[in-house]
Motif scaffolding. Structure first.
Motif, PDB file in Angstrom:
ATOM      1  N   CYS A   1      -2.395   2.907  -4.173  1.00 57.30           N
ATOM      2  CA  CYS A   1      -1.377   3.953  -4.016  1.00 57.30           C
ATOM      3  C   CYS A   1      -2.077   5.272  -3.688  1.00 57.30           C
ATOM      4  N   GLU A   2      -1.543   5.998  -2.733  1.00 51.56           N
ATOM      5  CA  GLU A   2      -2.085   7.335  -2.484  1.00 51.56           C
ATOM      6  C   GLU A   2      -1.874   8.239  -3.693  1.00 51.56           C
ATOM      7  N   GLN A   3      -0.754   8.042  -4.380  1.00 53.62           N
ATOM      8  CA  GLN A   3      -0.447   8.888  -5.530  1.00 53.62           C
ATOM      9  C   GLN A   3       0.312   8.070  -6.561  1.00 53.62           C
ATOM     10  N   VAL A   4      -0.239   7.988  -7.778  1.00 53.67           N
ATOM     11  CA  VAL A   4       0.475   7.364  -8.884  1.00 53.67           C
ATOM     12  C   VAL A   4       1.352   8.421  -9.538  1.00 53.67           C
ATOM     13  N   VAL A   5       2.587   8.055  -9.872  1.00 57.78           N
ATOM     14  CA  VAL A   5       3.535   8.953 -10.516  1.00 57.78           C
ATOM     15  C   VAL A   5       3.998   8.279 -11.809  1.00 57.78           C
ATOM     16  N   LEU A   6       3.925   8.983 -12.927  1.00 55.87           N
ATOM     17  CA  LEU A   6       4.374   8.445 -14.203  1.00 55.87           C
ATOM     18  C   LEU A   6       5.839   8.803 -14.430  1.00 55.87           C
ATOM     19  N   VAL A   7       6.637   7.817 -14.874  1.00 54.83           N
ATOM     20  CA  VAL A   7       8.061   8.012 -15.113  1.00 54.83           C
ATOM     21  C   VAL A   7       8.379   7.505 -16.518  1.00 54.83           C
ATOM     22  N   THR A   8       8.816   8.391 -17.387  1.00 53.74           N
ATOM     23  CA  THR A   8       9.203   7.943 -18.726  1.00 53.74           C
ATOM     24  C   THR A   8      10.532   7.209 -18.658  1.00 53.74           C
ATOM     25  N   GLU A   9      10.649   6.141 -19.443  1.00 53.42           N
ATOM     26  CA  GLU A   9      11.904   5.410 -19.495  1.00 53.42           C
ATOM     27  C   GLU A   9      12.927   6.187 -20.313  1.00 53.42           C
ATOM     28  N   PHE A  10      14.222   5.991 -20.002  1.00 51.98           N
ATOM     29  CA  PHE A  10      15.267   6.810 -20.620  1.00 51.98           C
ATOM     30  C   PHE A  10      15.297   6.625 -22.139  1.00 51.98           C
ATOM     31  N   CYS A  11      14.803   5.484 -22.638  1.00 47.13           N
ATOM     32  CA  CYS A  11      14.846   5.206 -24.068  1.00 47.13           C
ATOM     33  C   CYS A  11      13.587   5.679 -24.797  1.00 47.13           C
ATOM     34  N   ALA A  12      12.666   6.316 -24.093  1.00 44.82           N
ATOM     35  CA  ALA A  12      11.406   6.741 -24.700  1.00 44.82           C
ATOM     36  C   ALA A  12      11.650   7.764 -25.812  1.00 44.82           C
ATOM     37  N   THR A  13      10.748   7.734 -26.776  1.00 40.30           N
ATOM     38  CA  THR A  13      10.835   8.678 -27.897  1.00 40.30           C
ATOM     39  C   THR A  13      10.017   9.925 -27.589  1.00 40.30           C
ATOM     40  N   GLN A  14      10.115  10.907 -28.481  1.00 34.83           N
ATOM     41  CA  GLN A  14       9.422  12.176 -28.256  1.00 34.83           C
ATOM     42  C   GLN A  14       7.916  11.977 -28.073  1.00 34.83           C
ATOM     43  N   ASN A  15       7.287  11.134 -28.904  1.00 39.85           N
ATOM     44  CA  ASN A  15       5.837  10.992 -28.795  1.00 39.85           C
ATOM     45  C   ASN A  15       5.419  10.164 -27.576  1.00 39.85           C
ATOM     46  N   ILE A  16       6.288   9.299 -27.075  1.00 38.21           N
ATOM     47  CA  ILE A  16       5.974   8.577 -25.826  1.00 38.21           C
ATOM     48  C   ILE A  16       5.957   9.560 -24.662  1.00 38.21           C
TER      49      ILE A  16
ATOM     50  N   LYS B   1       0.841  -1.208   0.000  1.00 38.60           N
ATOM     51  CA  LYS B   1       0.000   0.000   0.000  1.00 38.60           C
ATOM     52  C   LYS B   1       0.876   1.259   0.000  1.00 38.60           C
ATOM     53  N   PRO B   2       1.639   1.453  -1.056  1.00 35.37           N
ATOM     54  CA  PRO B   2       2.633   2.534  -1.056  1.00 35.37           C
ATOM     55  C   PRO B   2       2.004   3.918  -1.072  1.00 35.37           C
ATOM     56  N   ARG B   3       2.756   4.868  -0.557  1.00 32.80           N
ATOM     57  CA  ARG B   3       2.309   6.257  -0.686  1.00 32.80           C
ATOM     58  C   ARG B   3       2.403   6.692  -2.139  1.00 32.80           C
ATOM     59  N   PHE B   4       3.512   6.332  -2.810  1.00 38.15           N
ATOM     60  CA  PHE B   4       3.691   6.641  -4.224  1.00 38.15           C
ATOM     61  C   PHE B   4       3.881   5.343  -4.995  1.00 38.15           C
ATOM     62  N   GLY B   5       3.153   5.218  -6.083  1.00 33.99           N
ATOM     63  CA  GLY B   5       3.350   4.113  -6.995  1.00 33.99           C
ATOM     64  C   GLY B   5       3.891   4.648  -8.309  1.00 33.99           C
ATOM     65  N   PHE B   6       5.154   4.354  -8.629  1.00 29.80           N
ATOM     66  CA  PHE B   6       5.778   4.832  -9.856  1.00 29.80           C
ATOM     67  C   PHE B   6       5.509   3.824 -10.979  1.00 29.80           C
ATOM     68  N   LEU B   7       5.080   4.306 -12.128  1.00 29.27           N
ATOM     69  CA  LEU B   7       4.775   3.451 -13.273  1.00 29.27           C
ATOM     70  C   LEU B   7       5.668   3.833 -14.451  1.00 29.27           C
ATOM     71  N   SER B   8       6.386   2.847 -14.987  1.00 28.05           N
ATOM     72  CA  SER B   8       7.269   3.063 -16.138  1.00 28.05           C
ATOM     73  C   SER B   8       7.103   1.898 -17.108  1.00 28.05           C
ATOM     74  N   SER B   9       6.923   2.218 -18.402  1.00 28.19           N
ATOM     75  CA  SER B   9       6.852   1.169 -19.414  1.00 28.19           C
ATOM     76  C   SER B   9       7.087   1.779 -20.786  1.00 28.19           C
ATOM     77  N   PHE B  10       7.777   1.025 -21.634  1.00 28.85           N
ATOM     78  CA  PHE B  10       7.996   1.446 -23.013  1.00 28.85           C
ATOM     79  C   PHE B  10       8.652   0.340 -23.833  1.00 28.85           C
ATOM     80  N   GLY B  11       9.739  -0.223 -23.318  1.00 31.87           N
ATOM     81  CA  GLY B  11      10.603  -1.076 -24.121  1.00 31.87           C
ATOM     82  C   GLY B  11       9.945  -2.307 -24.703  1.00 31.87           C
ATOM     83  N   ASN B  12       8.846  -2.806 -24.090  1.00 35.49           N
ATOM     84  CA  ASN B  12       8.195  -4.025 -24.577  1.00 35.49           C
ATOM     85  C   ASN B  12       6.820  -3.764 -25.199  1.00 35.49           C
ATOM     86  N   ASP B  13       6.497  -2.500 -25.430  1.00 38.68           N
ATOM     87  CA  ASP B  13       5.148  -2.146 -25.881  1.00 38.68           C
ATOM     88  C   ASP B  13       5.075  -1.783 -27.364  1.00 38.68           C
TER      89      ASP B  13
END
Length: 919
Positions: free
Chosen positions: A456-471, A418-430
């Motif tokens: 999660c009290e707060q979801v936080v979106l994190v772009t992966e370092f390999c993400a492209t401009q449109n991601i 039950k985290p205070r922050f849940g960080f979500l990252s995805s790109f490389g397999n999508d």
């Protein structure tokens, strides 16, 4: 001979010790004994307590006293007789450390010193008349508030006293300090008079009732009749046949109703009371066992005591508006944002603020040295505990399925943490979604956000370092629609050449390797620093065995990192010491052996234990110590010694009014000391300021075994102010002010040992300013050297802000198998041959791979300035290129910055430098 001065028995007025509002035993509770009218949980208020053996000898025992499961006080598991030498205060806590009873003053004599003054009241005719039935009274309430010794105790005390025919023979037959009794005439009002041999003088102590007094008792029956009752040893009834006073089967005297022949007016509210001359209750005992003084009630305020205020006036919400503390001082608590009622709180690993990272292999970390995953390094400098929920190969849809199903990863899931922050990252397999239509991917990210929100009290979106401009824009739009914060790790990736995911390059830099993990954690840490933690627990082990615990005092997070290493966070790592720097891609790296590191925090949280020699436990509370009334710490087994880091100890004081040699040698001394405290005992409010730094408590645990930590505390309910998570807004910057920015530019002032080199990892190099071209040369900045510039600009009448930035990294030699032809031609000064047994890996699970970059900055306006030099700005630098950034705020008419870069820890590389005004 036994020491008869130990004559005041430690005993609860309720026998055995029970809960305050029921007859259930106060099982596994604790008892604190202190000076009368003080708080006995405070160490300085406590008095010696002894167990008395059968032969009369005594042995002092530590506090608190333990209560067994049946409610009896025990020592080493054995029911024992506890005594003190004086009157005392007593507090009883249950197994949850909730206070059940507090008696400010108890003086209950034992042995041949037992006084029989209770019976003397019969001679004075103090009888009770009432119309109320005793059978309606909760006996526990009556017993609790009377505190009267039983008759069996009184008679037992008399047995051993010698009988004499006069005081002279009594003095002759006893020694100083002993008690004796003298019999009286059979028609006397007294049967015995009790004396103490006081240095040869017969000091009268008490008298007991005789035949002559029985006639007086007979007169009582005209007012109160005696009857036999199976529930009592003796009972007195009124004219209506209702029991008004009785002796229980245990010999305890209980009463019901008013005194002095007066009837309570409000029998529905009070079970017992003392009346004034008008018949109104002056002091009343209500059905809950609480003593009230209704005539002191003011307006809508009612009186009800608590542990802090013996007398307190409360408003209709239960908040204290006016109180009298134990020192007799009247306190007006008018802070409307604080409830004066104390609430019990606790912080454990299960309730601490946590950040859980949901993602794929980039989150999980794979091609790294043990404990050098990006999450491990991030956690070491973050006040939050971090939990890995990354699985290699997962798509964003598989991530949401994992969350829905509660799938365990590294031993936990979102439902458990039950985290205070849940960080979500995805790109490389999508790619299968993105390559057809971006709407599939955007909707899938939203779906993952939706299933994370309940946990999660707060979801936080994190772009992966390999993400492209449109991601990047997809993440920003999902964040905007859901009012979520987001972090872009791809920003630094673009500034460093943007290596494609899976690229075959040194150091596994086509993925997240040991050397490039900063590309992820640098920017996340910057965001975390803006989110003050509410409740947290972090645990670290000492890196080396100190010669003294003072060696483990630290000044800041970096100093702590040098002396302590955090517990392991779950991640996947390379088991081969030679593999972390090799060229890797999805094919080559797959053959390298790996293992999963166990999350040691989860080991403790799930009830396990960890071996310990020297450990640091940092606890963050959601209350400031000024609002905490008491606190109890449990972090290790009982044999451990616990120390708190104190900033207020007199030994840290440094005082000077001139620059003496003594000051020069002492000004940088540690600002704190380790202060020994008690584990499992109550620490009172008066002691807390010396143990806290803000809301943080730093504990050194020496010896014993680490267990699931718990800190329990009672405090006012001061609401924790929630933080706002602002969107990342790019700065508006002015034109470049630096004279020299890179190697080869004129304008640098360099000390003699500043060199330049061409890094061997040229694919992962900083780009030139405002260009996609990567730099080829960098400066090396050793300890003791400096590179400097003077920056001039036009003065203005307004205060201004400048951004000073330098790209820097710590770069130990590459650990490579130089027998491989692919490494031929690499600069030998930047490599170590891993095939040679003479060489060991520069980066290991225990190596220090974080250094500091200092910028000494002096601001000038052309006029007089203090000649002492510059202000030291500093920040940490890891194995990855980092845009180390400092902000300098100047007063009006400033027109120059004098900047000097140095490092105190080890050689750094500097690639680029910039100074711009923030518009």
């Amino acid at each position: 001979m036994a020491d008869n001065s130990y004559n005041i028995m430690v005993s609860n007025p309720v026998t055995p010790f029970t809960m305050a509002r029921s007859f259930k035993a106060c099982s596994n509770g604790k008892i604190f004994i202190g000076n009368p009218d003080t708080d006995p949980t405070v160490a300085e208020n406590q008095i010696p307590v002894f167990i008395e053996n059968e032969n009369g000898t005594t042995v002092q025992v530590p506090q608190p006293l333990a209560i067994n499961s049946a409610g009896y006080p025990v020592y080493n598991g054995q029911i024992s007789k506890f005594v003190t030498k004086q009157s005392y205060s007593m507090t009883v806590y249950d197994s949850h450390m909730s206070q059940q009873f507090y008696w400010p003053r108890i003086s209950k004599l034992d042995g041949n010193a037992e006084l029989l003054s209770l019976l003397d009241d019969y001679d004075k005719g103090n009888f009770v008349q009432t119309k109320n039935n005793l059978s309606d009274v909760d006996p526990s309430i009556a017993r609790t508030n009377l505190g009267v010794p039983s008759l069996s105790q009184l008679f037992e005390a008399v047995e051993d006293m010698k009988i004499f025919d006069g005081t002279q023979s009594g003095i002759s037959g006893t020694t100083n300090g002993q008690y004796f009794r003298v019999y009286q005439d059979k028609n006397s009002s007294y049967s015995f008079i009790y004396y103490k041999n006081d240095n040869g003088t017969a000091l009268e102590i008490a008298r007991t009732i005789g035949q002559g007094s029985l006639g007086k008792i007979d007169d009582v029956t005209t007012l109160i009749k005696f009857q036999k009752d199976s529930n009592y040893s003796a009972a007195w009834i009124d004219d209506d046949g209702l029991v008004t006073m009785a002796l229980t089967l245990n010999g305890e005297l209980i009463t019901y109703g008013g005194v002095n022949g007066m009837i309570p007016r409000d029998t529905s509210r009070y079970a017992w009371g003392i009346l004034d001359e008008t018949g109104a209750i002056g002091i009343g005992l209500n059905s809950d066992g609480v003593t009230e003084i209704p005539l002191l009630d003011v307006a809508d305020l009612s009186i009800k005591s608590n542990a802090r205020y013996p007398i307190a006036w409360r408003d209709e919400s239960g908040n204290i508006a006016l109180g009298v503390n134990s020192a007799g001082k009247v306190i007006a608590d008018l802070d409307s944002s604080v409830s004066s009622a104390l609430t019990e709180h606790s912080v454990t690993l299960a309730t601490a603020d946590t950040i859980m990272h949901v993602g794929d292999s980039l989150t999980e970390s794979i091609w790294v040295v043990k404990d050098k995953a990006w999450m491990s390094v991030l956690s070491a400098f973050s006040p939050y505990r971090h939990v890995n929920y990354g699985v290699a190969g997962d798509t964003v849809l598989q991530m949401q399925t994992r969350v829905l199903n509660g799938t365990s990863v590294y031993g936990s899931n979102l439902q458990q943490i039950k985290p205070r922050f849940g960080f979500l990252s995805s790109f490389g397999n999508d790619y299968f979604m993105m390559d057809t239509d971006m709407k599939y991917y955007q909707e899938s990210v939203q779906r993952a956000v939706d299933v994370m929100k309940p946990y999660c009290e707060q979801v936080v979106l994190v772009t992966e370092f390999c993400a492209t401009q449109n991601i990047r824009t997809v993440y920003e739009e999902v964040a905007r629609q859901n009012n979520l914060p987001y972090i872009h790790t791809d920003t630094l990736a673009y500034q460093l050449g943007k290596i494609p995911l899976g690229d075959q390059s040194l150091f596994h830099q086509g993925h997240i390797g040991t050397r490039n993990q900063g590309i992820w954690w640098y920017q996340i840490l910057d965001w975390i620093k803006q989110q003050p933690i509410r409740k947290g627990i972090k645990i670290y082990r000492a890196r080396t065995t100190p010669s003294a615990i003072s060696d483990l005092v630290f000044k800041n997070d970096y100093d702590r990192h040098k002396k302590f290493k955090e517990l392991t966070v779950g991640h996947t790592y390379l088991t081969g010491a030679k593999d972390y720097d090799e060229i890797g891609d999805s094919t080559v790296s797959a053959s390298m052996p790996q293992a999963k590191a166990t999350d040691e925090y989860l080991t403790l949280q799930n009830g396990g234990a960890l071996a310990n020699t020297y450990s640091l436990v940092e606890v963050y509370l959601d209350q400031h110590p000024k609002d905490i009334q008491s606190l109890i710490i449990n972090v290790a087994t009982s044999e451990a010694k616990i120390y708190a880091l104190s900033n207020t100890d007199a030994s840290v004081n440094v005082s000077a009014s001139s620059l003496t040699d003594a000051f020069k040698t002492s000004y940088a001394n540690p600002r704190s000391v380790w202060k020994l405290i008690s584990q499992g005992q109550v620490i009172a409010n008066s002691q807390l300021p010396s143990l806290f730094t803000g809301r943080k408590l730093s504990l050194l645990v020496v010896g014993g075994t680490l267990v699931n930590p718990q800190v329990t505390y009672k405090s006012k309910d001061r609401p924790f102010r929630q933080e706002i998570y602002p969107y990342v807004k790019p700065e508006t910057l002015g034109s470049e002010l630096a004279n020299a920015r890179i190697v080869g530019d004129s304008g640098w002032t360099l000390s003699s040992n500043i060199k330049t080199l061409k890094p061997i990892d040229n694919k992962f190099m900083v780009r030139a300013p405002d260009s996609t071209t990567q730099l080829t040369d960098v400066f090396t900045l050793p300890v003791g050297e400096a590179m400097a510039q003077n920056i001039s600009f036009t003065a203005k009448e307004d205060p201004r802000k400048f951004r000073v930035q330098a790209f820097a990294r710590y770069f130990p030699k590459g650990y490579l198998d130089l027998t491989k032809s692919i490494y031929s031609g690499l600069d030998a000064t930047q490599t170590l041959d891993s095939s040679s047994s003479a060489n060991s890996a520069p980066v290991t699970a225990d190596s220090l791979d974080i250094y500091r970059l200092f910028a000494e900055i002096e601001v000038s306006d052309g006029g007089y300035n203090r000649p002492g030099g510059a202000t030291d700005y500093s920040d940490i630098v890891g194995l990855t290129w980092k845009p180390v950034t400092f902000y300098v705020n100047t007063a009006p008419y400033a027109n120059q910055l004098k900047i000097k870069l140095t490092t105190p820890d080890g050689e750094l590389q500097i690639a680029r430098f910039s100074v711009k005004e923030v518009i």
